[in-house]
Design an enzyme around this catalytic site. Sequence first.
Site, PDB file in Angstrom:
ATOM      1  N   LYS A  71       0.842  -1.206   0.000  1.00 13.74           N
ATOM      2  CA  LYS A  71       0.000   0.000   0.000  1.00 13.74           C
ATOM      3  C   LYS A  71       0.872   1.250   0.000  1.00 13.74           C
ATOM      4  CE  LYS A  71      -3.776   2.072   2.740  1.00 13.74           C
ATOM      5  NZ  LYS A  71      -4.621   1.874   3.944  1.00 13.74           N
ATOM      6  N   SER A 140      -9.368   2.198   3.014  1.00 14.26           N
ATOM      7  CA  SER A 140      -8.427   2.913   2.179  1.00 14.26           C
ATOM      8  C   SER A 140      -7.497   2.001   1.386  1.00 14.26           C
ATOM      9  CB  SER A 140      -7.584   3.838   3.053  1.00 14.26           C
ATOM     10  OG  SER A 140      -6.878   3.101   4.048  1.00 14.26           O
ATOM     11  N   SER A 164     -10.195  -0.278   7.184  1.00 10.06           N
ATOM     12  CA  SER A 164      -9.595  -0.188   5.856  1.00 10.06           C
ATOM     13  C   SER A 164      -8.924  -1.456   5.340  1.00 10.06           C
ATOM     14  CB  SER A 164      -8.574   0.957   5.820  1.00 10.06           C
ATOM     15  OG  SER A 164      -9.223   2.185   5.982  1.00 10.06           O
TER      16      SER A 164
END
Length: 423
Positions: A71, A140, A164
């Site tokens: 990420k 996210s 998330s």
Amino acid sequence: MKPQAPSAIETAARLAAGTLDAAGLLKETFARLDATDPTLRAFTARLDLPTALAQLPVLTGPLQGLPVAVKDIFDTRGFSTRYGSALYPAEPARADAAMVGVIRRAGGLVIGKSSTTEFAFLHPTVTLNPNAPGRTPGGSSAGSAAAVAAGLVPFAIGTQTGGSVIRPASYCGVTGFKPSFGLLPTAGLKCFSWSLDTVGLFAASVADAAWFAQAVTGRALALDAAPAPKTWVVGVPDTYPWAELSPSARQAIEAGSQALKAAGADVKRITLPAWIKDIFDAQDIIQGYEVWRSLAWEVDHHPEALSDILRNYLLAARNITPATYEAAQRTASEGRKACAEWFEGFDVLMTPSAPDEAPAGYGSTGAAIFNRAWTLLGVPCVNVAGAEGVNGFPMGLQIIGAPYADRACLQAAAFLERALKPA
């Protein structure tokens, strides 16, 4: 019916035995990426094939050079880290975040950066959902969930401050594992809330996620191929203080409950303790107080560069007083103590992973209401794929374990995953 792809565990075993060519496998991976990601947009940056091939010989460890998506809030040597924001230049990071170093030490090939919402908050990124066309992949950790769901990589890492990891895993129909707080290192990621930020893992199955977790922690988390018989006691809440169950959530819970009973589990209807609502509210206070400080430079010097949703949230969060924050931290501490005693009545909880199927369109990444309390409590959670909502899109079921009972949580999640599979 399309034949099932080999698991990451099986692929790693073949690589270790020398019966599978690592370079050939990597070339196939890049061919899939080149064909799929220009439309899916799960990655913000990735290695080129010659560079990736050159890294293979030096990657030793259980992951055997298997690709891992990271990420884009983790500093990653050789890649820019932009946190989903145009504020940060496309300059390569000079060092790895601790989690990235852990992956490399375990023999993982960090193949690229997966997309994130702006500073891991709510402003959507451009990634699509491969298993729910026209619907958000969540956030996210959108790129990480989508990359695994599309079969581009076997593993990805994300973070969870509210929901998330579990929520995008639910929306995209993959396994998401949010381990106990502190099990995986956060040093070198862009902090949102130092009391809440938790590194999580994505994989195609619970067994793969557990094996990946063992590879990067050194803990005994991998699951047995033939688990010992056990009558799981699974608590299923009858109501929630934050929302009524949607038709999709109710359908998924019913499917999960029936599958568990058919597989021999003891499914108990339970009432959530009164203090769980206090924990839910405390999470929002702690997150807001800490992010006002974590993103001080961005909001003080470049407020115009932030999305409206993030800027307005930060400006509201500045009004949280130290006394309010301290009271919320006391509530959290008391809740964690009570949680350990509460779990003596059952092995794990089963709840919806998200309020509903992925919302239609791309204006929202969904809500974390079914995740926030468990994140603050620091308990392990697994999204189990296999259920559906009323429109036929993925609707995950969340298995929640007792404090620090990560292995048991993964075992119960695998039990549910098997129970949900059609005969």
